[in-house]
Design a protein around this motif. Structure first.
Motif: not given
Length: 366
Positions: A101-104, A121-123, A133-134
């Motif tokens: 999250f911090g990298h994003l 991040f989403h993964s 995940c849907t």
């Protein structure tokens, strides 16, 4: 004479061709110079206006993109990741979520590219929350609460690892983190038994304050706050058990703010049960861009920490079962609209919308 005329014509054509070639070189040089200047100007613009980075939609992830844009526009929150405080607070362990999250956030804030993908991040997020995940549409408020909760757990666990020996020796392991320091406020529900008149206080913490909308046409944010903090009477099936009386009794209950957070988030309850089912309220809620005063709902003697300014808005357009999320965020004293990959500057007058769903305010006293 004929040969002379032909010679002159040939010379004239050669001179014209020479001029054309020269002009082509000049135009090419000017074009390169113009592109170079434009590139420099774009770099200069990005340097002076960080945070204007669009996010790719990963199939109905507009709810995620809108919330991430709003979080990245909160200066006290972003300072954790840009100053290195967030990295310092984390140690090697199960801190993958906070690290990604911090990298994003850092990549979004730097503004080196017009658009980036939040896929990494989403993964990580959907591994911890499989219900997201849907590819169907999800609720932005639920996503926000999950993100803040995961960040809190990562930072709290890291802090506990650093202070494990001393804390265990004292039997005092803190349940706070740098996330709760920023986002968490405290409410007190004062419950008064209508029989014995005894009042008891029940504390409750919050990170997102869900406000009812008291009108179907138009109201203000203050109207929503007054509705939330008004005194209610609990009777019949809603009676409260009174320890002094030893039975369930009618009672009054009224909430007050005992601790105001540095960042306060309001959730406008647009999705509510009405008549025969759950519907979306299209009520226009008017909210201030600055000087939001929470002192009328607080028991604090000083109201210096109860004045707030708006920093971001999540909007939801469309129906209950189908819609689209966008964000309005303030960067470098200017407001911008974020619609996935598209970023557009807007005037202050366009910040007020009739589709506002989440409001992010920061304290003016900090």
């Amino acid at each position: 004479m004929t040969y002379l005329t032909v010679g002159k014509r040939l010379l004239w054509k050669m001179e014209r061709l020479h001029r054309c070639i020269s002009m082509t070189k000049v135009e090419r040089w000017l074009g390169n110079k113009l592109r170079h200047c434009c590139k420099k100007e774009m770099e200069k613009t990005n340097m002076h206006h960080p945070g204007l980075t669009g996010l790719q939609n990963l199939s109905n992830t507009c709810y995620m993109n809108a919330v991430l844009q709003c979080l990245s526009s909160l200066p006290p929150f972003m300072e954790l990741f840009l100053s290195g405080k967030g990295s310092t607070a984390l140690q090697k362990g199960n801190d993958e979520f906070a690290t990604v999250f911090g990298h994003l956030m850092s990549e979004m804030r730097l503004g080196k590219r017009d658009m980036i993908s939040p896929e990494a991040f989403h993964s990580v997020f959907v591994r911890r929350h499989p219900s997201f995940c849907t590819s169907t549409q999800h609720d932005a408020q639920e996503f926000l609460i999950c993100v803040l909760d995961e960040l809190h757990k990562d930072f709290k666990e890291s802090s506990q690892r650093r202070n494990k020996t001393g804390a265990e020796a004292r039997g005092n392991v803190s349940d706070t983190s740098i996330i709760t320091d920023l986002f968490e406020g405290q409410l007190s529900y004062n419950i008064t038994c209508l029989r014995c008149k005894t009042t008891t206080a029940r504390p409750e913490s919050f990170t997102v304050l869900s406000l009812p909308i008291p009108s179907r046409t138009k109201c203000s944010l203050q109207d929503c706050l007054k509705c939330f903090f008004r005194q209610d009477t609990l009777t019949q099936n809603n009676q409260i058990y009174c320890s002094w009386c030893g039975t369930n009794q009618d009672a009054t209950v009224k909430a007050i703010v005992t601790t105001t957070p540095e960042i306060i988030i309001f959730h406008l309850k647009r999705f509510a049960w009405q008549d025969w089912g759950r519907k979306k309220l299209s009520t226009t809620v008017c909210y201030p861009l600055s000087n939001l005063d929470l002192s009328p709902y607080s028991n604090m003697s000083s109201s210096s920490n109860a004045q707030y300014s708006l920093r971001a808005v999540v909007n939801h357009a469309g129906r209950l079962d189908y819609g689209h999320y966008t964000a309005l965020c303030k960067h470098s004293d200017h407001w911008h609209r974020f619609d996935d990959t598209e970023v557009t500057r807007i005037p202050d007058s366009s910040v007020q919308t009739d589709t506002a769903y989440l409001l992010f305010y920061t304290c003016q006293g900090h």
